[in-house]
Design a protein around this motif. Structure first.
Motif, PDB file in Angstrom:
ATOM      1  N   SER A   1       0.856  -1.193   0.000  1.00 33.34           N
ATOM      2  CA  SER A   1       0.000   0.000   0.000  1.00 33.34           C
ATOM      3  C   SER A   1       0.890   1.240   0.000  1.00 33.34           C
ATOM      4  N   VAL A   2       0.615   2.142  -0.926  1.00 34.30           N
ATOM      5  CA  VAL A   2       1.460   3.326  -1.109  1.00 34.30           C
ATOM      6  C   VAL A   2       0.608   4.577  -0.930  1.00 34.30           C
ATOM      7  N   PHE A   3       1.114   5.514  -0.123  1.00 24.78           N
ATOM      8  CA  PHE A   3       0.374   6.735   0.185  1.00 24.78           C
ATOM      9  C   PHE A   3       1.224   7.954  -0.179  1.00 24.78           C
ATOM     10  N   PRO A   4       0.663   8.899  -0.942  1.00 25.92           N
ATOM     11  CA  PRO A   4       1.445  10.088  -1.307  1.00 25.92           C
ATOM     12  C   PRO A   4       1.757  10.955  -0.089  1.00 25.92           C
TER      13      PRO A   4
ATOM     14  N   ILE B   1       5.091   3.791   2.429  1.00 23.27           N
ATOM     15  CA  ILE B   1       4.717   2.444   1.993  1.00 23.27           C
ATOM     16  C   ILE B   1       4.523   1.541   3.202  1.00 23.27           C
ATOM     17  N   SER B   2       3.475   0.715   3.154  1.00 21.74           N
ATOM     18  CA  SER B   2       3.292  -0.345   4.145  1.00 21.74           C
ATOM     19  C   SER B   2       3.074  -1.660   3.407  1.00 21.74           C
ATOM     20  N   CYS B   3       3.530  -2.751   4.021  1.00 20.97           N
ATOM     21  CA  CYS B   3       3.461  -4.064   3.383  1.00 20.97           C
ATOM     22  C   CYS B   3       2.756  -5.072   4.280  1.00 20.97           C
ATOM     23  N   LYS B   4       1.989  -5.969   3.658  1.00 24.19           N
ATOM     24  CA  LYS B   4       1.352  -7.073   4.365  1.00 24.19           C
ATOM     25  C   LYS B   4       1.604  -8.349   3.575  1.00 24.19           C
ATOM     26  N   PRO B   5       2.010  -9.427   4.262  1.00 24.45           N
ATOM     27  CA  PRO B   5       2.292  -9.534   5.691  1.00 24.45           C
ATOM     28  C   PRO B   5       3.668  -8.964   6.022  1.00 24.45           C
TER      29      PRO B   5
ATOM     30  N   ARG C   1      11.329   3.898  -4.536  1.00 28.48           N
ATOM     31  CA  ARG C   1      11.796   4.852  -5.547  1.00 28.48           C
ATOM     32  C   ARG C   1      10.653   5.720  -6.044  1.00 28.48           C
ATOM     33  N   THR C   2       9.692   5.973  -5.183  1.00 31.08           N
ATOM     34  CA  THR C   2       8.511   6.743  -5.576  1.00 31.08           C
ATOM     35  C   THR C   2       8.725   8.242  -5.387  1.00 31.08           C
ATOM     36  N   LYS C   3       7.879   9.004  -6.062  1.00 29.61           N
ATOM     37  CA  LYS C   3       7.813  10.452  -5.883  1.00 29.61           C
ATOM     38  C   LYS C   3       6.344  10.863  -5.851  1.00 29.61           C
ATOM     39  N   THR C   4       6.019  11.786  -4.937  1.00 26.22           N
ATOM     40  CA  THR C   4       4.642  12.247  -4.792  1.00 26.22           C
ATOM     41  C   THR C   4       4.301  13.301  -5.837  1.00 26.22           C
ATOM     42  N   ARG C   5       3.225  13.043  -6.594  1.00 21.49           N
ATOM     43  CA  ARG C   5       2.703  13.979  -7.598  1.00 21.49           C
ATOM     44  C   ARG C   5       3.817  14.575  -8.451  1.00 21.49           C
ATOM     45  N   THR C   6       4.622  13.656  -9.007  1.00 18.71           N
ATOM     46  CA  THR C   6       5.740  14.049  -9.866  1.00 18.71           C
ATOM     47  C   THR C   6       5.696  13.216 -11.144  1.00 18.71           C
TER      48      THR C   6
ATOM     49  N   ARG D   1      -2.221   3.971  -3.775  1.00 23.09           N
ATOM     50  CA  ARG D   1      -2.106   2.868  -4.733  1.00 23.09           C
ATOM     51  C   ARG D   1      -1.856   1.562  -3.977  1.00 23.09           C
ATOM     52  N   ILE D   2      -2.373   0.476  -4.528  1.00 18.93           N
ATOM     53  CA  ILE D   2      -2.156  -0.847  -3.954  1.00 18.93           C
ATOM     54  C   ILE D   2      -1.625  -1.768  -5.038  1.00 18.93           C
TER      55      ILE D   2
END
Length: 435
Positions: free
Chosen positions: A149-152, A162-166, A176-181, A210-211
């Motif tokens: 799960s990815v949160f801007p 980012i959070s991961c399960k399990p 390697r993410t960027k928010t609103r870029t 995003r998931i």
């Protein structure tokens, strides 16, 4: 209405009147995609031992002296495809009720229920790391996948959270993410799959939540690594690593814990969500029940399906069965055969009740949730299994006509690059049949 340049095989049978209503090239061999799951599930549900649950167990072969287990601990896999993080914790909670805090022996995983082939025959190598193609094992944990799960961020250009399960140290995470870029590129979730690595890589532009799901390499190691990690977290001291060995039950063996998953729960996931892992688990268990042995191959389960094909009056050699879920391009069956299995299931109340309950309902749930909308004749009147991959789109199951008759049908569209066109064709056929 048939999409241009495509082919189709159709079989329709009135179960109430006990007569064929319509056929069109119904003996034509076609790739069934996920409607193959109907053959697997119906065969498995027709067995006398069909209701036996999927079971994961923990045993030890020693004695407990003071606070030490003098012996080995075994986790025995029963190919439970629904075994998740909560079930893992439940299993461990049972284990720690025993009066020891030290294991003076080995911790083993027993995966002897199945052979070592972790993919089905004909599965595409480049479909990994997609979550729909897991690495199969009698010890499955969270379907061999990780949900990301990815949160801007609140600040444009910052790295997303980012959070991961399990949660497990079995895999690593690279952000390697960027928010609103937009220049960061398309959002993606992957891993170093060509090298069989479990370094999860999340990259690209994140505009909103995003998931993504990704499989991990070696499901049995994912299970055992996490099991040992959580066992230590509960204060149990043991060797730093695990091994794999077949458990041999004897008079001194003690079952410490077990977790059961009902067959209905597995079938529901097979049908409603078209779960490939659940179908392959069902095929493996079918093979074990059919042969009475261990180290089961897919062929053992397929042999049981072929026997039912013969029992229904058809010649098994006229079809090609490669896996239990339809992910393989080597499967070839006909709409006639699909309807024969649906007729057989309908004739067996014990089979039909479980199957019908699990099938997606037009316009309501599962893979038919966004089809056959309210206001169309098919809304809530079609209970059927979908099946699709590139150029293939199939639909098979039951519908209730306006005259009250129960109908079994199979529609196998082939060579249709537009899934939308194929689905529109199938939905229209169902509308006509109901009217």
């Amino acid at each position: 209405m048939l999409p241009e340049a495509s082919e189709v095989g159709i079989s329709v049978y009135d179960l109430t009147a006990k007569k064929s209503l319509y056929t069109y090239r119904d003996t034509k061999l076609s790739r069934p995609a996920s409607t193959m799951k109907l053959l697997t599930a119906i065969t498995a549900l027709s067995r006398p031992d069909a209701d036996n649950p999927f079971r994961t167990e923990v045993w030890h072969d020693g004695v407990i002296e003071h606070d030490t287990l003098q012996g080995n601990l075994y986790v025995v896999g029963g190919f439970d495809p629904e075994f998740d993080s909560l079930m893992m914790d439940s299993l461990i909670e049972e284990v720690i009720t025993f009066p020891f805090s030290v294991i003076n022996g080995q911790v083993y995983g027993d995966v002897s229920m199945k052979d070592s082939h972790y993919w089905g025959h004909g599965w595409a190598w480049d479909d990994t790391p997609e979550a729909y193609q897991p690495y199969m094992s009698p010890l499955m944990f969270c379907k061999g996948t990780v949900q990301i799960s990815v949160f801007p961020s609140a600040v444009q250009g910052d790295t997303a959270s980012i959070s991961c399960k399990p949660v497990s140290s079995y895999y690593t995470l690279t952000n390697r993410t960027k928010t609103r870029t937009p220049s960061a590129g398309k959002f993606s979730v992957s891993r170093g799959w060509l090298e069989n690595k479990n370094n999860l890589i999340v990259s690209g532009n994140v505009e909103n939540r995003r998931i993504g799901d990704v499989n991990v390499y070696s499901s049995q190691d994912f299970f055992m690594h996490t099991f040992l990690e959580r066992l230590r977290a509960k204060g149990i001291r043991c060797l730093p690593d695990y091994s794999f060995s077949e458990f041999q039950k004897d008079s001194v063996s003690v079952r410490m814990a077990s977790y059961n998953t009902s067959v209905q729960a597995v079938v529901n996931q097979i049908m409603k969500e078209s779960d490939n892992l659940n179908a392959e688990a069902m095929l493996c268990r079918l093979g074990a029940q059919f042969t009475g042995g261990r180290h089961i191959s897919a062929e053992d389960g397929l042999s049981a399906i072929r026997r039912l094909i013969k029992k229904l009056g058809y010649v098994p050699d006229r079809y090609n069965l490669a896996d239990g879920c339809g992910l393989s391009n080597y499967n070839y069956i006909s709409s006639e055969l699909l309807v024969a299995f649906l007729k057989f299931a309908y004739s067996r109340t014990d089979v039909f009740q479980k199957l019908y309950k699990a099938l997606p309902i037009g316009g309501v749930d599962g893979t038919l949730k966004n089809r056959m909308k309210k206001g169309t004749p098919s809304y809530k009147k079609v209970h059927a299994k979908t099946g699709s991959f590139t150029a293939i789109n199939c639909l098979a199951g039951y519908l209730k006509a306006d005259n009250g008759h129960q109908i079994a049908f199979a529609i196998m569209n082939q060579n249709v690059l537009s899934g939308r066109e194929a689905r529109k064709f199938q939905d229209t056929v169902c509308d006509i049949l109901i009217r």
